[in-house]
Structures are given as structure tokens and as C-alpha cells.
Design a protein around this motif. Structure first.
Motif, mmCIF file in Angstrom:
data_model
loop_
_atom_site.group_PDB
_atom_site.id
_atom_site.type_symbol
_atom_site.label_atom_id
_atom_site.label_comp_id
_atom_site.label_asym_id
_atom_site.label_seq_id
_atom_site.Cartn_x
_atom_site.Cartn_y
_atom_site.Cartn_z
ATOM 1 N N ALA A 116 18.277 9.967 16.329
ATOM 2 C CA ALA A 116 16.904 10.347 16.656
ATOM 3 C C ALA A 116 16.726 10.871 18.073
ATOM 4 O O ALA A 116 15.693 11.466 18.385
ATOM 5 C CB ALA A 116 15.972 9.150 16.445
ATOM 6 N N ALA A 151 13.982 2.965 17.784
ATOM 7 C CA ALA A 151 14.262 4.399 17.949
ATOM 8 C C ALA A 151 13.027 5.198 18.334
ATOM 9 O O ALA A 151 13.140 6.381 18.670
ATOM 10 C CB ALA A 151 14.854 4.962 16.664
ATOM 11 N N ARG A 186 15.399 -1.180 13.536
ATOM 12 C CA ARG A 186 16.071 0.032 14.004
ATOM 13 C C ARG A 186 15.079 1.157 14.218
ATOM 14 O O ARG A 186 15.215 1.964 15.145
ATOM 15 C CB ARG A 186 17.122 0.493 12.986
ATOM 16 C CG ARG A 186 18.228 -0.474 12.715
ATOM 17 C CD ARG A 186 18.942 -0.200 11.409
ATOM 18 N NE ARG A 186 19.377 1.168 11.204
ATOM 19 C CZ ARG A 186 18.941 1.958 10.221
ATOM 20 N NH1 ARG A 186 18.021 1.518 9.350
ATOM 21 N NH2 ARG A 186 19.401 3.189 10.093
ATOM 22 N N TYR A 187 14.072 1.226 13.357
ATOM 23 C CA TYR A 187 13.112 2.324 13.432
ATOM 24 C C TYR A 187 12.202 2.180 14.648
ATOM 25 O O TYR A 187 11.969 3.143 15.387
ATOM 26 C CB TYR A 187 12.294 2.387 12.140
ATOM 27 C CG TYR A 187 13.112 2.830 10.955
ATOM 28 C CD1 TYR A 187 13.234 4.182 10.640
ATOM 29 C CD2 TYR A 187 13.797 1.911 10.164
ATOM 30 C CE1 TYR A 187 14.001 4.608 9.569
ATOM 31 C CE2 TYR A 187 14.568 2.326 9.091
ATOM 32 C CZ TYR A 187 14.677 3.673 8.797
ATOM 33 O OH TYR A 187 15.444 4.079 7.740
ATOM 34 N N PRO A 195 17.581 6.516 12.614
ATOM 35 C CA PRO A 195 17.441 5.971 13.968
ATOM 36 C C PRO A 195 18.661 6.247 14.837
ATOM 37 O O PRO A 195 18.532 6.404 16.057
ATOM 38 C CB PRO A 195 17.262 4.468 13.715
ATOM 39 C CG PRO A 195 16.660 4.383 12.355
ATOM 40 C CD PRO A 195 17.311 5.493 11.585
ATOM 41 N N GLU A 196 19.832 6.329 14.208
ATOM 42 C CA GLU A 196 21.056 6.560 14.971
ATOM 43 C C GLU A 196 21.181 7.999 15.469
ATOM 44 O O GLU A 196 22.008 8.276 16.346
ATOM 45 C CB GLU A 196 22.273 6.208 14.103
ATOM 46 C CG GLU A 196 22.449 4.735 13.809
ATOM 47 C CD GLU A 196 21.464 4.190 12.770
ATOM 48 O OE1 GLU A 196 21.250 2.959 12.738
ATOM 49 O OE2 GLU A 196 20.909 5.005 11.992
#
Length: 358
Positions: A195, A320, A316-317, A192-193
């Protein structure tokens, strides 16, 4: 965000019976979909057909069916057969594989993967619609010119004329093509960081293909991220369960010059580690390659730790842009451990068991 299960392929510590048991558990627990892979062992459509006969609700996704392993017409026949027999539950995930498998196993040149994929998807969609199929492209000319062949249409009537098509893509150009011609993306090592650039490439393709509203090009597009889950409280110990998997892809899934997963790790900022993993893996030092995978990389691309930590990191997913999180419950787990993991993920994700099938 929907929650699915990626069952992988059997032969690396997992059996076909294990896959069936996990799929049936996912069906009972309210998971959205189960996805089955193939490399050069078990094939995905056979397993999905078997699973489809033994489940009622869960969707059935190929992740993937290899493009070099089947003609477009054969893929359309297989897809419509599984979709019809399962009552419209099939999702067609496709991928070009890599040069080693394409040329070494299937005997199909890996040249021009983007052009081949575009033509392949076009022919599959036409066949599923029951169009009379002809194609002038250089990769799959139909009918073959100068011969006795004639343009044909699918001889059976499927339950749907538009089966969802997903592409497994890693590189920027392939991501743009996925957005342009497909209904969803099958992502691996999704962080996610990191993406933003990946989703931007998909959106570029969506706009180019006119496949979404102008203001919201990603509307209706399914971003499916396959994410290992290991419920071991100590995060470093949990990471050890997926080190072999990471090293196999980053180090050995392709040649030194052409390994898409290694290139992905580099784009995520792990250039030095990716080079070391590949050097070790290609030298046959597989355990050292696994040990060289950074904990940070594994923690970014997997769900590790206690149930509470996993629950805290699920968001987080979705934030994102992931629309389906496909959890992978391998990593050397026994069947009972994998089933327990599915139970825990269902609980922390708030899944509800489905009602009786219609």
C-alpha cells in the motif's frame, strides 16, 4: 477503522432482494456504510434509494456511479435527491469505468479520463452547492456555446451543500488526482503489504490540492478498501470462492493493452501470473484463468479462513492507512451464509448496534 459492506451489483448469483437483506442486517449490526456497484446491469443509485428507504442509520455509498453514464448535472441531481431523502446519508463514489464499457455500452469516448474526471467533479460540486453552473472546460462546456442554453442552478434545496465525493482509482496518476479533488478513495485489490506507493500518490495529490493540513495531508481523507471475506477454515479452499472474481478483473476487465487491474497485479509483483491469467481469460478459458490466480495474491487482498484468523488480520488494514474497510460477502455464498458472515465480522470487529434513529 470503520467497517462497511460492499454489496456489489446483482445479476451474478445475487439478487436485489439479497442486497436489501444484507443492507438491513448491516444497519442493525452497526456497520458504518453500505456500498453498491454498477457495471452494465443493475445501477447503483436505484438500489441505494431503495435501501435508503428501508434502513435508518447506515450510510449509502455508490461504488461507483459511472462517469460516462451520466452528465455531471444528472449526477448532482441524483446525489442530492438520495442524500435529502435519506437524511444526509449519501456518499458519492465515481469512476470512469474502462474503455470497453465507456465506449461499448455508453457510447462515450474514453479519451482523457483524468481531465474528464477533474471537470466532472468540479461541476458536480458546484451544482450541489447550488452555484449557477457554468464551465469552460473542453469536456463538459456549460452552457453549450452558441446555443439557447443558459447557466442554471439546482432547483431543489438539498440538506447538505457538500456531499462527500470518492473516486475509484487504480493507476498512480489517477490516485494523485483522487487525493487532489476528492474526499475519499475507493480501493480494489488492496494489499496492506503493497500500500505504501498507493498512499504516497494520494498524499501527493492532497498536498497539491491543499486539501489537508500541511503536516498531515491525509487527515480527513477516507481510504475505503473493498475486501472479500470468506469464512472457510481452510485458506486455500476459502480462496477458491473468489478466484472467478479475481480472474474476471485481472484477465477480462479491459483489453490486453489497457487493463488497469492487470497492471495493478503487475505492480504488486505478480507479472508472470497476471500475464497468464489474461492470456487464458481472453482465450475463453475462464476456469483455467481462475485456477492461475496465485493463492498469495488472493490472501493478500482478501480476508480468508476461520473467524480467529480473520480477526487477527484485520489490524493489517488499519496499520496500512485504511480508514473504512468495506467487506464484500459474495463469492458464491447463499444469503444465509452472507448474513452469517456479516454477524461474525461485526463480532470480531467489535461493532455495536446503533440506538434508535433520531
Amino acid at each position: 477503522m470503520r467497517i462497511g459492506v460492499n454489496l456489489g451489483y446483482w445479476g451474478r448469483g445475487t439478487t436485489g432482494a439479497d442486497q436489501v437483506a444484507l443492507a438491513q442486517a448491516a444497519d442493525r449490526l452497526g456497520y458504518d456504510s453500505v456500498w453498491v456497484a454498477e457495471a452494465y446491469g443493475s445501477d447503483s443509485p436505484s438500489m441505494l434509494a431503495w435501501i435508503g428507504a428501508l434502513t435508518e442509520h447506515v450510510d449509502l455509498g455508490s461504488a461507483v456511479m459511472q462517469i460516462p453514464g451520466r452528465t455531471p448535472a444528472m449526477t448532482a441531481m441524483t446525489a442530492t435527491t438520495i442524500d435529502t431523502m435519506s437524511g444526509g446519508r449519501f456518499r458519492l463514489g465515481l469512476g470512469v469505468s474502462g474503455p470497453q464499457v465507456s465506449e461499448g455500452w455508453h457510447g462515450v469516448p474514453f479519451r482523457h479520463p483524468l481531465g474528464r474526471t477533474r471537470d466532472y467533479v468540479e461541476i458536480v460540486r458546484a451544482a450541489v452547492r447550488r452555484d449557477t453552473v457554468s464551465h469552460d472546460g473542453p469536456y463538459y462546456p456549460l452552457p453549450l456555446p452558441g446555443g439557447p442554453g443558459k447557466a442554471l442552478k439546482l432547483g431543489s434545496r438539498p440538506v447538505r451543500a457538500d456531499i462527500p465525493v470518492y473516486l475509484a482509482a487504480v493507476g498512480p496518476k489517477n490516485l494523485e488526482l483522487t487525493g487532489e479533488v476528492a474526499d475519499g478513495w475507493l480501493a480494489i485489490f488492496f494489499s496492506p503489504e503493497h500500500a505504501g506507493d498507493l498512499l504516497a500518490a494520494l498524499e501527493t495529490g492532497r498536498r497539491r490540492g491543499g486539501r489537508g493540513p500541511i503536516e498531515h495531508a491525509m487527515t480527513g481523507f477516507d481510504v475505503v478498501a473493498t475486501t472479500p471475506v470468506v469464512l472457510v477454515d481452510d485458506v486455500a479452499a476459502a480462496a477458491d470462492h473468489v478466484r472467478d472474481y479475481c480472474a474476471l478483473y485481472i484477465g477480462g476487465m479491459g483489453s490486453r493493452e489497457q487493463n488497469f487491474y492487470n497492471q495493478l497485479a503487475c505492480r504488486m509483483g505478480f507479472e508472470d501470473a497476471a500475464a497468464r491469467i489474461q492470456d487464458l481469460y481472453l482465450a475463453g478459458r475462464h476456469r483455467e484463468a481462475a485456477a492461475a490466480v496465485p493463492l498469495e495474491f488472493i490472501d493478500e487482498t482478501a480476508l480468508l479462513g476461520s473467524p480467529a484468523r480473520v480477526a487477527s488480520r484485520l489490524g493489517r488494514y488499519e496499520a496500512a492507512g485504511v480508514t473504512t474497510l468495506s467487506v464484500a460477502v459474495g463469492g458464491g455464498m447463499t444469503r444465509d451464509e452472507a448474513l452469517t458472515t456479516l454477524d461474525v465480522v461485526a463480532r470480531v470487529a467489535g461493532l455495536e448496534p446503533p440506538g434508535p434513529a433520531a
